[in-house]
Design a protein around this motif. Sequence first.
Motif, PDB file in Angstrom:
ATOM      1  N   THR A 147       0.829  -1.210   0.000  1.00  0.00           N
ATOM      2  CA  THR A 147       0.000   0.000   0.000  1.00  0.00           C
ATOM      3  C   THR A 147       0.857   1.250   0.000  1.00  0.00           C
ATOM      4  OG1 THR A 147      -0.184  -0.139   2.408  1.00  0.00           O
ATOM      5  CG2 THR A 147      -1.973  -1.101   1.103  1.00  0.00           C
ATOM      6  N   SER A 148       2.092   1.174   0.444  1.00  0.00           N
ATOM      7  CA  SER A 148       2.959   2.354   0.496  1.00  0.00           C
ATOM      8  C   SER A 148       3.556   2.703  -0.866  1.00  0.00           C
ATOM      9  CB  SER A 148       4.087   2.126   1.507  1.00  0.00           C
ATOM     10  OG  SER A 148       4.865   1.017   1.116  1.00  0.00           O
ATOM     11  N   LYS A 149       3.502   1.786  -1.828  1.00  0.00           N
ATOM     12  CA  LYS A 149       4.070   2.037  -3.155  1.00  0.00           C
ATOM     13  C   LYS A 149       3.096   2.850  -3.998  1.00  0.00           C
ATOM     14  CE  LYS A 149       7.288  -0.072  -4.778  1.00  0.00           C
ATOM     15  NZ  LYS A 149       8.641   0.295  -5.041  1.00  0.00           N
ATOM     16  N   ARG A 150       3.610   3.893  -4.670  1.00  0.00           N
ATOM     17  CA  ARG A 150       2.766   4.697  -5.562  1.00  0.00           C
ATOM     18  C   ARG A 150       2.857   4.205  -7.001  1.00  0.00           C
ATOM     19  NH1 ARG A 150       0.603   9.669  -3.959  1.00  0.00           N
ATOM     20  NH2 ARG A 150       0.724  10.273  -6.137  1.00  0.00           N
ATOM     21  N   LEU A 151       4.033   3.813  -7.452  1.00  0.00           N
ATOM     22  CA  LEU A 151       4.222   3.309  -8.799  1.00  0.00           C
ATOM     23  C   LEU A 151       4.396   1.796  -8.715  1.00  0.00           C
ATOM     24  CD1 LEU A 151       4.673   3.943 -11.806  1.00  0.00           C
ATOM     25  CD2 LEU A 151       7.103   4.155 -11.307  1.00  0.00           C
ATOM     26  N   LYS A 152       3.554   1.066  -9.468  1.00  0.00           N
ATOM     27  CA  LYS A 152       3.554  -0.389  -9.356  1.00  0.00           C
ATOM     28  C   LYS A 152       3.655  -1.055 -10.720  1.00  0.00           C
ATOM     29  CE  LYS A 152       0.688  -0.100  -5.277  1.00  0.00           C
ATOM     30  NZ  LYS A 152      -0.481  -0.582  -4.585  1.00  0.00           N
ATOM     31  N   PRO A 153       4.869  -1.152 -11.285  1.00  0.00           N
ATOM     32  CA  PRO A 153       5.015  -1.897 -12.537  1.00  0.00           C
ATOM     33  C   PRO A 153       4.637  -3.362 -12.304  1.00  0.00           C
ATOM     34  CG  PRO A 153       7.084  -0.833 -11.904  1.00  0.00           C
ATOM     35  CD  PRO A 153       6.116  -0.617 -10.809  1.00  0.00           C
ATOM     36  N   PHE A 154       4.089  -4.009 -13.335  1.00  0.00           N
ATOM     37  CA  PHE A 154       3.656  -5.391 -13.158  1.00  0.00           C
ATOM     38  C   PHE A 154       3.938  -6.208 -14.411  1.00  0.00           C
ATOM     39  CE2 PHE A 154       0.103  -3.130 -14.943  1.00  0.00           C
ATOM     40  CZ  PHE A 154      -0.400  -3.998 -15.902  1.00  0.00           C
ATOM     41  N   CYS A 155       3.896  -7.513 -14.228  1.00  0.00           N
ATOM     42  CA  CYS A 155       4.064  -8.468 -15.318  1.00  0.00           C
ATOM     43  C   CYS A 155       2.917  -9.462 -15.223  1.00  0.00           C
ATOM     44  CB  CYS A 155       5.406  -9.184 -15.156  1.00  0.00           C
ATOM     45  SG  CYS A 155       5.649 -10.518 -16.331  1.00  0.00           S
ATOM     46  N   THR A 156       2.281  -9.756 -16.352  1.00  0.00           N
ATOM     47  CA  THR A 156       1.167 -10.696 -16.369  1.00  0.00           C
ATOM     48  C   THR A 156       1.441 -11.778 -17.394  1.00  0.00           C
ATOM     49  OG1 THR A 156      -0.388  -8.967 -15.748  1.00  0.00           O
ATOM     50  CG2 THR A 156      -1.308 -10.933 -16.740  1.00  0.00           C
ATOM     51  N   ARG A 157       1.214 -13.002 -17.004  1.00  0.00           N
ATOM     52  CA  ARG A 157       1.267 -14.137 -17.929  1.00  0.00           C
ATOM     53  C   ARG A 157      -0.170 -14.641 -18.041  1.00  0.00           C
ATOM     54  NH1 ARG A 157       3.577 -16.220 -22.217  1.00  0.00           N
ATOM     55  NH2 ARG A 157       3.458 -18.471 -22.227  1.00  0.00           N
ATOM     56  N   ALA A 158      -0.750 -14.522 -19.246  1.00  0.00           N
ATOM     57  CA  ALA A 158      -2.170 -14.812 -19.382  1.00  0.00           C
ATOM     58  C   ALA A 158      -2.450 -15.666 -20.606  1.00  0.00           C
ATOM     59  CB  ALA A 158      -2.952 -13.506 -19.483  1.00  0.00           C
ATOM     60  N   GLY A 159      -3.541 -16.388 -20.535  1.00  0.00           N
ATOM     61  CA  GLY A 159      -4.107 -17.078 -21.683  1.00  0.00           C
ATOM     62  C   GLY A 159      -5.377 -16.331 -22.070  1.00  0.00           C
ATOM     63  N   TRP A 160      -5.846 -16.511 -23.304  1.00  0.00           N
ATOM     64  CA  TRP A 160      -7.007 -15.736 -23.731  1.00  0.00           C
ATOM     65  C   TRP A 160      -7.905 -16.536 -24.651  1.00  0.00           C
ATOM     66  CZ3 TRP A 160      -2.164 -15.121 -25.616  1.00  0.00           C
ATOM     67  CH2 TRP A 160      -1.991 -15.259 -26.975  1.00  0.00           C
ATOM     68  N   VAL A 161      -9.127 -16.035 -24.765  1.00  0.00           N
ATOM     69  CA  VAL A 161     -10.122 -16.556 -25.698  1.00  0.00           C
ATOM     70  C   VAL A 161     -10.677 -15.352 -26.440  1.00  0.00           C
ATOM     71  CG1 VAL A 161     -12.355 -17.708 -25.923  1.00  0.00           C
ATOM     72  CG2 VAL A 161     -10.732 -18.465 -24.183  1.00  0.00           C
ATOM     73  N   CYS A 162     -10.823 -15.464 -27.764  1.00  0.00           N
ATOM     74  CA  CYS A 162     -11.300 -14.352 -28.581  1.00  0.00           C
ATOM     75  C   CYS A 162     -12.492 -14.825 -29.400  1.00  0.00           C
ATOM     76  CB  CYS A 162     -10.183 -13.880 -29.497  1.00  0.00           C
ATOM     77  SG  CYS A 162     -10.655 -12.537 -30.576  1.00  0.00           S
ATOM     78  N   SER A 163     -13.504 -13.975 -29.536  1.00  0.00           N
ATOM     79  CA  SER A 163     -14.689 -14.316 -30.318  1.00  0.00           C
ATOM     80  C   SER A 163     -15.095 -13.117 -31.165  1.00  0.00           C
ATOM     81  CB  SER A 163     -15.821 -14.715 -29.370  1.00  0.00           C
ATOM     82  OG  SER A 163     -17.002 -14.938 -30.093  1.00  0.00           O
ATOM     83  N   LEU A 164     -15.286 -13.326 -32.469  1.00  0.00           N
ATOM     84  CA  LEU A 164     -15.730 -12.272 -33.378  1.00  0.00           C
ATOM     85  C   LEU A 164     -17.097 -12.653 -33.922  1.00  0.00           C
ATOM     86  CD1 LEU A 164     -15.294  -9.738 -35.176  1.00  0.00           C
ATOM     87  CD2 LEU A 164     -14.264 -11.260 -36.853  1.00  0.00           C
ATOM     88  N   HIS A 165     -18.061 -11.744 -33.778  1.00  0.00           N
ATOM     89  CA  HIS A 165     -19.404 -11.938 -34.319  1.00  0.00           C
ATOM     90  C   HIS A 165     -19.632 -10.869 -35.372  1.00  0.00           C
ATOM     91  CE1 HIS A 165     -20.422 -14.729 -31.095  1.00  0.00           C
ATOM     92  NE2 HIS A 165     -19.708 -13.927 -30.333  1.00  0.00           N
ATOM     93  N   GLU A 166     -20.086 -11.293 -36.552  1.00  0.00           N
ATOM     94  CA  GLU A 166     -20.252 -10.355 -37.647  1.00  0.00           C
ATOM     95  C   GLU A 166     -21.556 -10.654 -38.367  1.00  0.00           C
ATOM     96  OE1 GLU A 166     -17.814  -8.817 -41.522  1.00  0.00           O
ATOM     97  OE2 GLU A 166     -16.799  -9.935 -39.975  1.00  0.00           O
ATOM     98  N   GLN A 167     -22.282  -9.590 -38.705  1.00  0.00           N
ATOM     99  CA  GLN A 167     -23.513  -9.720 -39.482  1.00  0.00           C
ATOM    100  C   GLN A 167     -23.455  -8.718 -40.621  1.00  0.00           C
ATOM    101  OE1 GLN A 167     -27.076  -9.262 -37.214  1.00  0.00           O
ATOM    102  NE2 GLN A 167     -28.362  -9.137 -39.009  1.00  0.00           N
ATOM    103  N   THR A 168     -23.657  -9.199 -41.848  1.00  0.00           N
ATOM    104  CA  THR A 168     -23.609  -8.343 -43.025  1.00  0.00           C
ATOM    105  C   THR A 168     -24.919  -8.469 -43.785  1.00  0.00           C
ATOM    106  OG1 THR A 168     -21.230  -8.680 -43.195  1.00  0.00           O
ATOM    107  CG2 THR A 168     -22.343  -7.840 -45.144  1.00  0.00           C
TER     108      THR A 168
END
Length: 185
Positions: A147-168
């Motif tokens: 809580t005493s730190k004002r600047l907090k650089p971070f590193c994230t290792r993540a997995g993801w899921v992506c979905s695209l919906h399209e109607q033409t």
Amino acid sequence: MKRHLLSIIFVLACASASFAQGSGGYNKWDIYGGYSLGRFETNVNSASFTSSSGTETFTNLCSTATGDMIGPNFQKFFCTRRNFNGVDGSVTRNLSKYVGITGDFTAHFKSQTYVDKFTPPGVTQTISNEERLYNVLGGIQIKDNRTSKRLKPFCTRAGWVCSLHEQTNANPRSISAIQFRDSGS
């Protein structure tokens, strides 16, 4: 109005949760919500258009000849970066002073109408397109959460899921099907 009310309730609920942080010298929860502007370019490298006279496939979508056939305004769908408005929200549960589990949700939206006038034969083509792109990420975050730190650089290792919906939707009715094929990436 209903969305604004839900947003206000969400912010107030998150604010009250932040006051419930326990002692221990570090924040237990990090919550973020905000606006996101995405600039996306399509990865479609060929398109097939079906009409009453048959199917025609175009592979060089950004050429002048293709623009003359499908319309220069509709060609912008394939050949320019377009802005998508969206929202982004994330929650991190810090398990210790340095390690947390994080989740992120992003949604981008775009509705656009392309109108092209062909002379001859004097036909006006209107194509409406609605796209929604959703991303869900989750993983481990490493950061100094004191809580005493004002600047907090971070590193994230993540997995993801992506979905695209399209109607033409296409008008005139002579275009009965539009099929896009992406580059396979």
